[in-house]
Design a protein around this motif. Sequence first.
Motif: not given
Length: 594
Positions: A1-4, A7-8, A39-40, A42-45
């Motif tokens: 998984m990508a580093e949150p 991604e942020r 992208a947001a 995906q990382v639940n941002d």
Amino acid sequence: MAEPGIERIDIEASIHHAWSMLLVDPINACQIANDALQAALQVNDQHGAAHAQLILSKHESRFGPSEQAIARLTQLAAYFRSHGDAQGQLRAEQALAQIELEQGAPHQAVIRLQRLITKPELLSALDHASILNTLSTALTSSGDRERGLRMAYQALSVIRRQQGTPISALINHNIGVYQLNAGNFDLAHKLLHDARQTIQPFGRTSLLGLFSANLALCLIHQGQLDMALKIIEPLVHESCTNITPRDLGFVQSVTADACFRLGEWSRGEHYLDLADTTLGGDDDPFFVGYLAFLHAQLLAQQGQSESALAQCDIAIAASERSHDDQLILDVINLQSQIHADRGDYQHAYQLARAFHQRYTRVSAFANETRYLTLQVQHELAEAQSARDRARKEHAEAEQARQKLSQLNRQLEERIEEIESLQSALREQAIRDALTGLYNRRHLQDALPQALQLATRTNWNVCVALIDLDHFKRLNDTHGHRLGDLALIELGKVLRDGIRGSDFCCRYGGEEFCIVLADMPASAAQLRLNGLLQQLKARLITDGESQFSGLAFSAGIASTDRFGHDPQRLLDAADKALYQAKAAGRGIVMIAEVL
Ligand SMILES: Nc1nc2c(ncn2[C@@H]2O[C@H](COP(=O)(O)OP(=O)(O)OP(=O)(O)O)[C@@H](O)[C@H]2O)c(=O)[nH]1
């Protein structure tokens, strides 16, 4: 998984980029916002997703069905409010105000926008200018032209450092439209021309269409029909993805207008058909009025005067609602001509008079606007220079404050230096350089003080004078260097052998003095004898010669026998010392009162 974390940063940067492009390149901006949204998610941002959606909804409000955009923007504004995201809320609300404005509810937009600028210091310059610009349009549309103009110039002053940006072009354009409607064509021409020049490098955008259409309209009013056509005609066939239907319809209408005025009727009719199709069903009073006027021109030219006059009535009613004085004048003029062509000179004359009256009013308004423009510019320049002055004064005061505190620091350092120099000098003045003991000068101050204290505390004080025995011989035999070392050694023995409250000093030459407080003479004698033994045991050497068995003679005078007069005590001690020498040296004698 990508580093949150990574991604942020990507999401935030993408959103920032998309925002800056939204005005001039909406298609690309939406593409970037869409990627950021995925992208947001995906990382639940949620925060990033909401901002990406805001961009997409704003775009939708310009190019798509507004109902859907309103629902989404309302939801987003609530989300941002509940999460304390002031900027998000502000942008969502501004987009809503924009829709209200386009839907013909300028009063509602004014109320919403005024709420957003109650704390301008919390806004970025760009957001602030953008809101003021929308507010300006909303005020003008609601009939408050003066405040509308003021807001536009205020917006310009807020972003005066960002001249040449799309937002500054937009504000210049809006002021240009304002001046165009007021009938100040030269000023309008300059502003619209500048705005168009600024936006041109960004490509064929909706803004280029809008700015060109208004510039062409201005040129039409200035009688430069060929030039107007040259600017506007190439933009007529834009695809609908690059330009909003309203802006495209406006471009097509102005092209038709220029053609008609040039007498190119069939060419103009073609563009009017296109405009009808593009703007079909749009009930914005400006477009309703403008299209009706264009149709009236064509119908009049085709000899269908009744239909032409009916279109004129529609045009007048609509442009009264959109406060478009220039269009009203054009329509009245056309009405008058149609009546004259029909031979109805009475009606033609009445309309010519109405035109004249209206024209006089509009001209007066144009003058007032010119004056108001100058006044607003003057006020803003004054306010700006007052702000600049205050900033400069503040900077100067701060500089002076810093200089002063630097000087103070330097002064403090200097004082510290002087004080430590003074204390070193004071120390030097009362110290003997060879042994490090106090000197005779110190004794002159310290002995009377010690005796005074003794009077108060009822202590007995002993003053002892100590003199090295046969020191001359030592000097002569082993040299002055060893003699000096002998003095230093005696100094050490004395200093280490007395209490902290006592003190000793080099009285002169090879003679020393000790002041012993709170001690009877017999104890002082015992103590000195101990020191004498210590000294005798010390080996004194300078590396070449050496010597041991160094002795001293001493005389002690005590206050219980001689009182508290310093000189009397010293004299008595000296006498006892003399007696010790005479008695064979290496002896500690107590002075007795005879
Ligand atoms: N090396 C050295 N000698 C000193 C110093 N101050 C005084 N003297 C010497 O001390 C000597 C004192 O000699 P005198 O007064 O004759 O006394 P003495 O030789 O100690 O004899 P008595 O006191 O009678 O035992 C002199 O030779 C001085 O030059 C000093 O700072 N260093």
